[in-house]
Design a protein around this motif. Structure first.
Motif, PDB file in Angstrom:
ATOM      1  N   PRO A  56       0.800  -1.233   0.000  1.00 28.72           N
ATOM      2  CA  PRO A  56       0.000   0.000   0.000  1.00 28.72           C
ATOM      3  C   PRO A  56       0.827   1.274   0.000  1.00 28.72           C
ATOM      4  O   PRO A  56       0.437   2.279  -0.600  1.00 28.72           O
ATOM      5  N   GLY A  60       0.876   0.228  -4.751  1.00 28.46           N
ATOM      6  CA  GLY A  60       0.670  -1.001  -5.509  1.00 28.46           C
ATOM      7  C   GLY A  60       1.754  -1.311  -6.509  1.00 28.46           C
ATOM      8  O   GLY A  60       2.834  -0.713  -6.513  1.00 28.46           O
ATOM      9  N   THR A  92      -3.891  -5.685  -0.619  1.00 30.94           N
ATOM     10  CA  THR A  92      -2.847  -4.753  -0.190  1.00 30.94           C
ATOM     11  C   THR A  92      -2.312  -5.162   1.180  1.00 30.94           C
ATOM     12  O   THR A  92      -3.041  -5.186   2.173  1.00 30.94           O
ATOM     13  N   GLY A 401      -6.223  -2.870  -3.973  1.00 30.83           N
ATOM     14  CA  GLY A 401      -6.801  -3.332  -2.724  1.00 30.83           C
ATOM     15  C   GLY A 401      -8.270  -3.707  -2.799  1.00 30.83           C
ATOM     16  O   GLY A 401      -8.920  -3.889  -1.755  1.00 30.83           O
TER      17      GLY A 401
END
Length: 429
Positions: A56, A60, A92, A401
């Motif tokens: 995160p 990414g 994530t 995510g």
């Protein structure tokens, strides 16, 4: 007791669509541009459930941010991501297990739930990850490392194993680069991450072989796929010729040095034709098709050897070929060549390829909604093609995510409250 020890493995697919020959396999990916993610894409294209771990803090996979970007309104994403992350689940997770103990528990839980782990991070031990640890958690796990020069378990010098690598460097190290370009200019390197895709394909095939062994013996193993060795494997006869005969092949540009016509020819309408006529039969076909004098320009005199090409007759014939193409459009020339069964092709751009009825009829182009853009994208479909269990896209490439919470709750048995607490700590996002 560690939390992962209480997990009972849940059959795949749990979070993705049930289709294809690889349904029932779950793959965990720790990787970015391009090789390891492409190996995972081959799994996801044909039915495996693929969970892509993304950090995160760095927004990414860096493949998301490659330029130029696909744009829809105020949303944007790279074409590479839209093409290659389809069918994957985005999770994530901060994967530095040494610094984040909660992340280690989550990561090992994922390892227990998966059949294959693919990575191209190289520095995994610095993150607190070892093969031995993972195989202890899941003895049937197939571990696949993708790198430039290899991993220590399979040998090599520390200097090489620690080196950074990207595609053009692998081309240089393997000898591939020396063969690209023109003899009177420095070597060139091939474009479009060929080695990344090659090493990804070798990684994918290695995983399939290892999964077959899991079926036979119940034991997982480790796979080592490298960019350099991917190029080395497709160097055809180069190493054999050098080791036995001491002959080092060299770059020769776009024309062959030992037979003609063969090479790239510009046409009247500004396009180019790639033509290859190796052997006496094809040579005589093209001479007749173009209306040239076969007695004057016989294969032996003008087309079948380096000496023939360098003769006055051979040079005269080469000029006649160039004159022929420059006095015809690409379509006129290619029609004559193909009608006579000769190996030739017009050098096409993306528009030409995508509008070609042949590839359209083979179903090579797919349109689906990208989850980041929230808009349709058209991309290449599937290779190879399978008659009974073909590839399929059940979802476009995920937004960052997008699946974290769902995976934590449905696959790893975390509660909503626990997920929210981990989000608050920045362990997941």
């Amino acid at each position: 007791m560690n939390r992962w020890e209480n997990l009972v493995k849940k059959p795949a697919p749990l979070l993705s669509k049930d289709f294809g020959p690889l349904s029932g396999i779950r793959v965990l990916l720790n990787g970015s541009v391009v090789a390891a993610p492409f190996a995972a894409t081959m799994f996801s294209d044909f039915g495996a459930e693929v969970i892509a771990l993304e950090r995160p803090k760095v927004k990414g996979d860096s493949a998301r941010h490659q330029k130029p970007q696909l744009v829809s309104g105020d949303r944007h994403i790279s074409g590479s991501w839209a093409q290659n992350a389809r069918n994957k689940l985005s999770f994530t997770l901060e994967t530095n297990l040494k610094k984040v103990p909660e992340a280690k528990e989550i990561f090992l839980s994922l390892i227990k739930e998966c059949d294959v782990w693919i990575e191209n991070m190289v520095w995994i031990e610095k993150l607190g990850i070892t093969d031995e640890m993972l195989l202890e958690v899941n003895p049937k796990l197939v571990i696949c490392h993708v790198s430039g020069f290899g991993t220590p378990k399979f040998g090599g010098t520390p200097q090489y194993l620690a080196r950074a690598c990207y595609d053009p460097l692998a081309q240089a190290e393997s000898g591939w680069c020396l063969l690209q370009g023109f003899p009177d200019k420095p070597p060139y390197y091939a474009q479009q991450y060929i080695g990344d895709y090659l090493s990804g394909l070798f990684a994918f095939s290695g995983c399939l072989m290892a999964l077959r062994e899991v079926e036979r013996s119940g034991k997982g193993q480790i796979i080592d796929s490298t960019l350099c060795e991917a190029y080395m494997r497709v160097m055809d006869d180069n190493y054999a010729i050098w080791s036995k005969m001491g002959i080092q092949k060299q770059r020769q540009g776009v024309k062959q040095s030992t037979y003609q016509p063969a090479g790239i020819f510009p046409t009247k309408d500004g396009k180019f034709i790639n033509l290859g006529t190796y052997g006496k039969g094809p040579y005589e076909k093209v001479i007749k098709a173009f209306g040239f004098d076969l007695d004057k320009y016989s294969y032996e005199k003008a087309g079948g050897s380096a000496e023939a090409l360098q003769s006055e007759t051979g040079k005269e014939l080469d000029q006649k070929f160039n004159d022929y193409f420059m006095s015809h459009t690409a379509k006129e020339a290619i029609d004559v060549l193909l009608e006579n069964g000769l190996g030739a092709a017009v050098i096409k751009d993306c528009k030409d390829v995508m509008e070609d009825p042949h590839w359209q009829e083979r179903g090579d182009w797919l349109t689906y909604k990208d989850e980041t853009l929230q808009d349709d994208v058209t991309v290449y479909g599937f290779t190879p093609k399978l008659s009974a269990t073909p590839g399929e896209v059940w979802r476009g490439a995920p937004s960052l995510g997008e699946d974290t919470e769902k995976i934590m709750i449905k696959l790893l048995d975390y509660t909503k409250e626990e997920v929210d607490a981990l989000k608050g700590k920045g362990v997941i996002d």
